[in-house]
Design a protein around this motif. Structure first.
Motif, PDB file in Angstrom:
ATOM      1  N   THR A 207       0.803  -1.220   0.000  1.00 30.62           N
ATOM      2  CA  THR A 207       0.000   0.000   0.000  1.00 30.62           C
ATOM      3  C   THR A 207       0.835   1.269   0.000  1.00 30.62           C
ATOM      4  O   THR A 207       0.268   2.359  -0.020  1.00 30.62           O
ATOM      5  CB  THR A 207      -0.953   0.029   1.219  1.00 30.62           C
ATOM      6  OG1 THR A 207      -0.179  -0.048   2.421  1.00 30.62           O
ATOM      7  CG2 THR A 207      -1.939  -1.115   1.173  1.00 30.62           C
ATOM      8  N   SER A 208       2.141   1.144   0.011  1.00 31.25           N
ATOM      9  CA  SER A 208       2.989   2.324  -0.026  1.00 31.25           C
ATOM     10  C   SER A 208       2.938   2.949  -1.413  1.00 31.25           C
ATOM     11  O   SER A 208       2.985   2.259  -2.426  1.00 31.25           O
ATOM     12  CB  SER A 208       4.433   1.962   0.329  1.00 31.25           C
ATOM     13  OG  SER A 208       5.266   3.082   0.167  1.00 31.25           O
TER      14      SER A 208
ATOM     15  N   PHE B  34      -2.962 -10.350   4.139  1.00 28.11           N
ATOM     16  CA  PHE B  34      -2.314  -9.082   4.386  1.00 28.11           C
ATOM     17  C   PHE B  34      -1.352  -9.219   5.549  1.00 28.11           C
ATOM     18  O   PHE B  34      -1.667  -9.815   6.570  1.00 28.11           O
ATOM     19  CB  PHE B  34      -3.331  -7.990   4.741  1.00 28.11           C
ATOM     20  CG  PHE B  34      -3.958  -7.334   3.542  1.00 28.11           C
ATOM     21  CD1 PHE B  34      -3.247  -6.421   2.774  1.00 28.11           C
ATOM     22  CD2 PHE B  34      -5.258  -7.634   3.184  1.00 28.11           C
ATOM     23  CE1 PHE B  34      -3.820  -5.813   1.668  1.00 28.11           C
ATOM     24  CE2 PHE B  34      -5.840  -7.030   2.080  1.00 28.11           C
ATOM     25  CZ  PHE B  34      -5.128  -6.124   1.326  1.00 28.11           C
ATOM     26  N   VAL B  35      -0.168  -8.650   5.402  1.00 20.65           N
ATOM     27  CA  VAL B  35       0.832  -8.581   6.476  1.00 20.65           C
ATOM     28  C   VAL B  35       0.975  -7.085   6.800  1.00 20.65           C
ATOM     29  O   VAL B  35       1.117  -6.261   5.904  1.00 20.65           O
ATOM     30  CB  VAL B  35       2.187  -9.147   6.015  1.00 20.65           C
ATOM     31  CG1 VAL B  35       3.238  -8.978   7.093  1.00 20.65           C
ATOM     32  CG2 VAL B  35       2.033 -10.610   5.622  1.00 20.65           C
TER      33      VAL B  35
ATOM     34  N   ILE C 211       9.150   0.314   0.440  1.00 20.67           N
ATOM     35  CA  ILE C 211       8.959  -1.051   0.941  1.00 20.67           C
ATOM     36  C   ILE C 211       9.235  -1.995  -0.216  1.00 20.67           C
ATOM     37  O   ILE C 211       8.650  -1.868  -1.287  1.00 20.67           O
ATOM     38  CB  ILE C 211       7.533  -1.275   1.467  1.00 20.67           C
ATOM     39  CG1 ILE C 211       7.244  -0.373   2.664  1.00 20.67           C
ATOM     40  CG2 ILE C 211       7.335  -2.737   1.860  1.00 20.67           C
ATOM     41  CD1 ILE C 211       5.824  -0.468   3.172  1.00 20.67           C
ATOM     42  N   SER C 212      10.152  -2.924   0.005  1.00 23.78           N
ATOM     43  CA  SER C 212      10.436  -3.908  -1.039  1.00 23.78           C
ATOM     44  C   SER C 212      10.155  -5.307  -0.509  1.00 23.78           C
ATOM     45  O   SER C 212      10.440  -5.612   0.643  1.00 23.78           O
ATOM     46  CB  SER C 212      11.878  -3.802  -1.525  1.00 23.78           C
ATOM     47  OG  SER C 212      12.767  -4.152  -0.492  1.00 23.78           O
TER      48      SER C 212
ATOM     49  N   THR D   8       1.889   2.893   9.084  1.00 23.16           N
ATOM     50  CA  THR D   8       1.497   1.492   9.019  1.00 23.16           C
ATOM     51  C   THR D   8       1.080   1.190   7.590  1.00 23.16           C
ATOM     52  O   THR D   8       0.266   1.902   7.013  1.00 23.16           O
ATOM     53  CB  THR D   8       0.335   1.201   9.992  1.00 23.16           C
ATOM     54  OG1 THR D   8       0.773   1.524  11.320  1.00 23.16           O
ATOM     55  CG2 THR D   8      -0.077  -0.252   9.943  1.00 23.16           C
ATOM     56  N   TYR D   9       1.644   0.151   7.034  1.00 22.55           N
ATOM     57  CA  TYR D   9       1.394  -0.236   5.655  1.00 22.55           C
ATOM     58  C   TYR D   9       0.942  -1.689   5.617  1.00 22.55           C
ATOM     59  O   TYR D   9       1.197  -2.450   6.542  1.00 22.55           O
ATOM     60  CB  TYR D   9       2.661  -0.075   4.809  1.00 22.55           C
ATOM     61  CG  TYR D   9       3.188   1.337   4.812  1.00 22.55           C
ATOM     62  CD1 TYR D   9       2.746   2.268   3.884  1.00 22.55           C
ATOM     63  CD2 TYR D   9       4.118   1.755   5.767  1.00 22.55           C
ATOM     64  CE1 TYR D   9       3.216   3.574   3.886  1.00 22.55           C
ATOM     65  CE2 TYR D   9       4.588   3.059   5.775  1.00 22.55           C
ATOM     66  CZ  TYR D   9       4.134   3.957   4.836  1.00 22.55           C
ATOM     67  OH  TYR D   9       4.601   5.246   4.855  1.00 22.55           O
ATOM     68  N   LYS D  10       0.290  -2.062   4.553  1.00 24.03           N
ATOM     69  CA  LYS D  10      -0.137  -3.445   4.344  1.00 24.03           C
ATOM     70  C   LYS D  10       0.583  -4.005   3.131  1.00 24.03           C
ATOM     71  O   LYS D  10       0.730  -3.333   2.112  1.00 24.03           O
ATOM     72  CB  LYS D  10      -1.647  -3.523   4.097  1.00 24.03           C
ATOM     73  CG  LYS D  10      -2.494  -2.999   5.236  1.00 24.03           C
ATOM     74  CD  LYS D  10      -2.526  -3.969   6.371  1.00 24.03           C
ATOM     75  CE  LYS D  10      -3.496  -3.486   7.437  1.00 24.03           C
ATOM     76  NZ  LYS D  10      -3.563  -4.379   8.555  1.00 24.03           N
ATOM     77  N   VAL D  11       1.027  -5.239   3.254  1.00 20.75           N
ATOM     78  CA  VAL D  11       1.608  -5.969   2.135  1.00 20.75           C
ATOM     79  C   VAL D  11       0.710  -7.177   1.895  1.00 20.75           C
ATOM     80  O   VAL D  11       0.421  -7.933   2.819  1.00 20.75           O
ATOM     81  CB  VAL D  11       3.050  -6.430   2.432  1.00 20.75           C
ATOM     82  CG1 VAL D  11       3.585  -7.313   1.320  1.00 20.75           C
ATOM     83  CG2 VAL D  11       3.958  -5.225   2.657  1.00 20.75           C
ATOM     84  N   LEU D  12       0.227  -7.322   0.667  1.00 19.15           N
ATOM     85  CA  LEU D  12      -0.646  -8.437   0.315  1.00 19.15           C
ATOM     86  C   LEU D  12       0.196  -9.528  -0.341  1.00 19.15           C
ATOM     87  O   LEU D  12       0.841  -9.298  -1.368  1.00 19.15           O
ATOM     88  CB  LEU D  12      -1.743  -7.978  -0.648  1.00 19.15           C
ATOM     89  CG  LEU D  12      -2.732  -9.048  -1.082  1.00 19.15           C
ATOM     90  CD1 LEU D  12      -3.559  -9.531   0.117  1.00 19.15           C
ATOM     91  CD2 LEU D  12      -3.648  -8.506  -2.169  1.00 19.15           C
TER      92      LEU D  12
END
Length: 75
Positions: A13-14, A69-70, A19-20, A52-56
């Motif tokens: 979501t960045s 989601f993490v 974020i990689s 706070t970001y979400k990584v799918l």
């Protein structure tokens, strides 16, 4: 019976490239008798904005897609 391929993908979501996500491969052979661990590395740059970001993370076969989601918190 043909062994299905499991496709691995990710999104975050960045709005920036701070974020990689690294996954060493994008496909694995999937069999019930051979479970596999898929390593995932999530890194942030030194210049990342706090938040706070979400990584799918997703795994997909021709019939089923499973996603999770993490949450990544940058302080």
């Amino acid at each position: 019976m043909k062994t299905p391929k499991l496709a691995i993908s990710h999104k975050n979501t960045s709005q920036f490239s701070d974020i990689s996500v690294t996954i060493p491969y994008t496909q694995v052979d999937l069999t019930a008798s051979n479970p596999q661990t898929i390593p995932v590395s999530i890194n942030v740059s030194d210049f990342a904005l706090p938040g706070t970001y979400k990584v799918l993370l997703s795994a997909k076969t021709p019939d089923v897609t499973v996603s999770k989601f993490v949450t990544v918190t940058i302080e």
